[in-house]
Design a protein around this motif. Structure first.
Motif: not given
Lengths: 225, 227
Positions: A192-209
């Motif tokens: 919805k127009g916002e960046v909700i996750e940003y980081g290394q691919c591996g980090d986001i896959i393992k630990n989405p905020k």
């Protein structure tokens, strides 16, 4: 280096792109993912300068950049002319032309009218049109949409080699997990127009905020979540 | 009627100097007015068509109104401008082929502008985005857009030529229908018909139809080649 501060742009009746702070370092390769209408294309258009923000600023410390829209225009002229259309000095790039056309499998179609190419051939041609010149920043909006399966892997490899050779920063909107992980080291999830996750691919896959990040990655069938 | 047509052909073949003089003036006037209108109208239309700006709607409404401008009104405006007491009276252009060309340009340019704006606006958004992505300058983008609209522009130019060659009201007002000087096919047909000289009028009518056929054939061939 790209730095975005307090960026706002209304892009539909319901949504406004709203990014408070985003930094992309030189040479990074970033995949933009998110559902349809999440603002990926709008963000690329804003960074490329094609559209202006309602407020905020985008600082780009890059000399040469190119943006490939989702539905690029095919000029009613030969493949050769189409590929060279963005060049300022046509003669200089003759060698590059041959090389890029061989790489994209278009060398035999050099003098064919581009309007008569198949969908996949057209997509390869717009790739060639972009990669014939050296760019420090590439912005691609779903670039592999119509590419034939036979050429997809080799084009991904060509793009990856190009980015490494030219130290090119890549920002690519995509709906396909494989494209994102094969080509990019960082991931941005938009909602919805916002960046909700940003980081290394591996980090986001393992630990989405965020919960949406988790749900979205599940939809992508990323089993690490 | 068949008799008139036969006589008209013999008049054409005999090389009647007045008839061929009228044809020459008509073609000169139509050619120059079409060329000038094309140089003004097509780029202007392309620029209007490709850009979104404040007041675009108003400009398009004005252009569309001018597209339907009655020829006698255009003729009257040019007549008053070029008459001795008018702002351009010192040029002494009234009752000359140049005055007729000016009147035709006033009539045809809005037509070409409006139609080229409509033709270019269809292709413009996608082409603009691509051109912007490749960091092309605005001038290069406009030239490319015009090149991409070639088939439509050929039809628009031929339509403009068709309007110029068939027009009677404006050229009659500013040209004065002077024998061997500003008499063109349409004004001559009117005059000869009023005089009862149908043979001459039919001969001119045949030439007008023939030119119209040739112009349409060129347009058709150009269209077929691009398929």
């Amino acid at each position: 280096m790209i730095e975005i501060k307090n960026l706002k742009k209304k892009y539909s009746a319901d949504f406004t792109l709203n990014i408070e702070n985003l930094k992309i370092k030189t040479g990074e390769r970033v995949a933009l993912i998110g559902a349809n209408g999440s603002g990926k294309s709008t963000l690329l258009k804003l960074i490329s300068g094609y559209i202006k923000p309602d407020s905020g600023e985008i600082l780009i410390n890059t000399e040469k950049m190119a943006y490939l829209p989702q539905d690029p225009y095919i000029f009613s002229m030969s493949v050769r002319k189409n590929v060279r259309i963005g060049l300022k000095d046509n003669k200089k790039q003759e060698e590059n032309l041959k090389e890029i056309l061989i790489m994209t499998g278009l060398f035999n179609l050099l003098d064919k009218n581009a309007a008569k190419l198949s969908g996949g051939e057209k997509q390869r041609m717009v790739f060639a049109r972009m990669l014939i010149d050296k760019h420090n920043l590439l912005m691609l909006d779903e670039p592999f949409g119509a590419i034939d399966i036979d050429f997809k892997d080799s084009l991904e490899q060509i793009l990856s080699d190009y980015c490494i050779a030219n130290k090119t920063t890549l920002i690519m909107a995509t709906h396909t997990p494989a494209e994102a992980f094969n080509l990019c080291d960082k991931l941005i999830i938009m909602h919805k127009g916002e960046v909700i996750e940003y980081g290394q691919c591996g980090d986001i896959i393992k630990n989405p905020k965020t919960d949406f990040g988790k749900t979205f990655l599940k939809q992508w069938r990323i089993t690490d979540v | 009627m068949t008799e008139y047509i036969k006589e008209a052909f013999s008049l054409l073949i005999s090389g009647n100097s007045e008839l061929w003089g009228i044809i020459k003036v008509t073609l000169q006037m139509s050619f120059f007015s079409t060329v000038i209108s094309s140089f003004l109208g097509l780029p202007l239309g392309t620029v209007i068509g490709r850009t979104e700006f404040k007041g675009k709607g108003l400009i398009l409404r004005i252009t569309n109104t001018l597209m339907g401008l009655p020829p006698v009104v255009a003729g009257l405006v040019v007549f008053l401008t070029l008459s001795r007491s008018g702002p351009l009276g010192s040029l002494q252009l009234l009752f000359s082929v140049a005055a007729m060309v000016i009147a035709q340009v006033v009539l045809i340019t809005p037509l070409m502008t409006g139609m080229s704006a409509s033709a270019s606006s269809e292709k413009a958004p996608k082409l603009r985005e691509t051109a912007s992505g490749l960091r092309m300058g605005k001038t290069k983008e406009i030239i490319l857009l015009m090149l991409e609209c070639r088939p439509q522009f050929v039809s628009i130019i031929l339509l403009g030529f068709g309007r110029a060659i068939a027009e009677v009201g404006a050229v009659s007002l500013v040209g004065g229908n002077i024998q061997f000087k500003t008499r063109v096919m349409t004004t001559a047909i009117m005059l000869e018909t009023n005089k009862g000289n149908f043979r001459f009028a039919v001969a001119l009518g045949i030439v007008l139809l023939a030119i119209s056929f040739i112009v349409n054939s060129i347009a058709y061939t150009a269209g077929e080649k691009r398929k």
